[in-house]
Design an enzyme around this catalytic site. Structure first.
Site, PDB file in Angstrom:
ATOM      1  N   HIS A  79      27.577  -4.823  39.876  1.00 35.70           N
ATOM      2  CA  HIS A  79      27.970  -6.170  40.296  1.00 35.70           C
ATOM      3  C   HIS A  79      29.495  -6.217  40.386  1.00 35.70           C
ATOM      4  O   HIS A  79      30.040  -6.715  41.362  1.00 35.70           O
ATOM      5  CB  HIS A  79      27.432  -7.192  39.297  1.00 35.70           C
ATOM      6  N   HIS A 135      33.768 -10.730  47.152  1.00 38.00           N
ATOM      7  CA  HIS A 135      32.480 -11.203  46.650  1.00 38.00           C
ATOM      8  C   HIS A 135      31.807 -12.028  47.737  1.00 38.00           C
ATOM      9  O   HIS A 135      32.282 -13.094  48.107  1.00 38.00           O
ATOM     10  CB  HIS A 135      32.708 -12.044  45.393  1.00 38.00           C
ATOM     11  N   CYS A 142      24.614 -15.368  43.105  1.00 37.86           N
ATOM     12  CA  CYS A 142      25.118 -14.040  43.468  1.00 37.86           C
ATOM     13  C   CYS A 142      24.041 -12.956  43.491  1.00 37.86           C
ATOM     14  O   CYS A 142      24.285 -11.864  44.002  1.00 37.86           O
ATOM     15  CB  CYS A 142      26.223 -13.621  42.502  1.00 37.86           C
TER      16      CYS A 142
END
Length: 446
Positions: free
Chosen positions: A318, A358, A182
Site C-alpha cells: 500500500h 495515491h 483506498c
C-alpha cells in the site's frame, strides 16, 4: 507449507488496460516504472488560475502546486459509444474514462467484438464524483431543467458506474459498483473472483478509476498530515513525509484459469488467491491502520492461494510513505510472512505511489497492473526517492528489501507476488499473483 488443496481455483488475467499519470498506455507505464520516473508535474501559475484558483493563494506557502493527472481526461469518443455531445457532457469523467479503458481491456483480451455465450460480469469502483453540481447545464440536452438534473445526477452516481459499462458494452452478467476507499480496486478483484468461482459469470471485467477535475488546483500541505510537503512520495524512506493524490484508471479481464486454458486465451498472469477483511475497532481511530487486521488478511490470502510466503518474492505494498504508516505495514507483512518462512531480505518491496501518487479507489488496480507487467518482464522496478530506509522499519531481520534500481526477477519456481490495499475505515485486501503458466511448445511441422 500451506496446503494447496485448500486453495480456490486460480484466475487468469486475460486482458488488461490502463491510463496513469505520465503514461497513456501500458507500454508507457512500464517505461515510467522501469526507469524510476514520476508522473507528477508542476502546475504553472497560468494553469492554476485557469482552473479557477484564487490569485491570492499563489502566495500561500502551504499550497503545493503539483498534479498527477491524465492527459485528455476531459476528452471522450462519444460517437463510438453512441452518445451525443450534450449527453456525454453530463457524464462524470470517471465514468467516461473507465468505459474507454474497459473497452481497451476487452480488446486486449480478444473479446471486444463478442464473447459468444459466455456471461460477462462487471465489478468496478471509483471515488465520489467531484464533477456533478446543480449548475450542470440541463438546457443543453433540450429538456426541462428538472429532467436534465435527474440525468446529470444519474450520470455522476457511483451506482451507475458498473451498469454503464454493462449497458454500453452489452454485458449481461452481474454488474456491481463499489467503494471501500483506498482498497476499492482489490475488493473488486476479490468479489469478481468469488463470482467466477460460483459460476455467476464466465468472464469478469474488473476496474477502478479516479479523476479529479480540480487536480490542477494543487493541494495544501498540513504538517504531520498524509500529503507530502513537496509533491514527492518516498515509500519506506527515512525522509518519507506523505503522498499526493493522482488520477488513473485500470481494468482487468478475468476468467477461471481452466476455462482460459481450454479456450486458448493469452494469459498475462494468474491470480492464485485473495482475501478481504476489516479492522473493526482494533486501532486507535477510524482512519488509523491496524497491524492485526493487515496481518490477518495477508495470511488469509496466502491460505486461499495455497502458497508459502517463502515463494512470494515481490510485494507491491500500500506504501503511502507516511512515517508511521509504512512501519506499521511492514511490521504486519513481516508478522504474516513469519507464519511460513524465516528467510531474510529475499522479498522485494515496492509501492507505485512513488511514481504516480495515491489514486484513491484506483490505487490497487495500479498496483496489480504494475505487478503483472513486472511478472511479464521478469523484472522488479525501482522504488523511487529511496535514498535511505525508514529507521522505524527493521529491514535487517525481516523478509523485505527495497530495490532502488531495475532488477532481474528470478526464482526457483514460478514467480509469485502479492499486492496490498488498505482502505480508510479498515477494509483490507490482499491478492497473490503468479506468472503465466509456461505452455508446451507446439510441435514443429514435419
Amino acid at each position: 507449507m500451506l496446503n494447496e488443496d485448500m486453495a480456490t481455483e486460480p484466475l487468469a488475467v486475460v486482458g488488461m488496460a490502463g491510463r496513469f499519470p505520465g503514461a497513456n498506455t501500458l507500454e508507457e507505464f512500464w517505461a515510467l516504472l522501469s526507469e524510476g520516473r514520476q508522473g507528477v508535474r508542476e502546475v504553472t501559475e497560468e494553469e492554476f488560475l485557469a482552473a479557477g484558483g484564487d490569485p491570492a493563494d499563489l502566495e500561500d506557502p502551504s499550497l503545493v502546486r503539483v498534479a498527477a493527472v491524465l492527459p485528455d481526461a476531459d476528452r471522450f469518443d462519444a460517437a463510438f459509444f453512441g452518445y451525443g455531445p450534450a449527453e456525454a457532457e453530463l457524464i462524470d469523467p470517471q465514468q467516461r474514462v473507465l468505459l474507454e479503458t474497459a473497452y481497451h481491456a476487452l480488446e486486449d483480451a480478444g473479446y471486444a467484438d463478442g464473447h459468444g455465450d459466455r456471461v460477462v460480469g462487471v465489478y468496478a469502483g471509483a471515488g465520489d464524483s467531484r464533477y456533478y453540481s446543480y449548475n450542470v447545464h440541463p438546457r443543453h440536452a433540450g429538456e426541462p431543467a428538472s429532467v436534465g438534473l435527474i440525468h446529470a445526477a444519474t450520470a455522476n452516481s457511483l451506482g451507475t458506474l458498473a451498469t454503464r459499462l454493462s449497458y454500453d458494452l452489452e454485458l449481461t452478467g452481474p454488474s456491481v459498483s463499489m467503494n471501500t476507499a483506498c482498497s476499492t480496486a482489490l475488493v473488486a478483484v476479490h468479489t469478481a473472483g468469488e463470482a467466477l468461482a460460483a459460476y455467476a459469470c464466465d468472464i469478469a471485467v474488473v476496474g477502478a478509476v479516479s479523476v479529479d477535475p480540480q487536480a490542477m488546483l494543487g493541494y495544501r500541505h498540513v504538517p504531520d498530515g498524509p500529503l507530502s510537503p513537496d509533491g514527492a512520495c518516498r515509500p519506506f524512506a527515512a525522509d518519507a513525509a506523505g503522498t499526493f493524490n493522482g488520477d488513473g484508471a485500470g481494468v482487468l479481464v478475468l476468467r477461471r484459469l481452466s476455462d482460459a486454458l481450454a479456450d486458448g486465451d493469452r494469459i498475462r498472469a494468474v491470480i492464485r488467491g485473495s482475501a478481504i477483511n476489516n479492522d473493526g475497532r482494533r486501532k486507535v481511530g477510524f482512519s488509523a491502520p491496524s497491524p492485526a487486521g493487515q496481518a490477518e488478511v495477508i495470511v488469509a490470502a496466502q491460505v486461499a492461494a495455497g502458497v508459502d510466503a517463502g515463494t512470494v518474492t515481490y510485494v507491491e505494498a500500500h506504501g503511502t510513505a507516511t512515517r508511521l504508516g509504512d512501519p506499521i505495514e511492514v511490521a504486519a507483512l513481516t508478522e504474516a510472512f513469519r507464519e511460513s518462512t524465516d528467510r531474510r531480505g529475499y522479498c522485494a518491496l515496492g509501492s507505485v505511489k512513488g511514481n504516480i501518487g495515491h489514486l484513491g479507489a484506483a490505487a490497487g488496480i495500479a498496483g496489480i497492473i504494475k505487478t503483472v507487467l513486472a511478472l511479464e518482464h521478469r523484472a522488479v522496478p525501482p522504488t523511487v526517492h529511496h535514498d535511505a530506509p525508514n529507521p522505524l522499519i527493521d529491514f535487517a531481520s525481516g523478509p523485505f528489501r527495497v530495490p532502488t534500481a531495475l532488477e532481474p526477477w528470478t526464482a526457483d519456481g514460478p514467480l509469485r507476488a502479492a499486492v496490498s490495499a488498505f482502505g480508510v475505515g479498515g477494509t483490507n485486501a490482499h491478492v497473490i499473483l503468479e506468472e503465466a503458466p509456461r505452455l508446451p511448445e507446439p510441435p514443429k511441422p514435419a
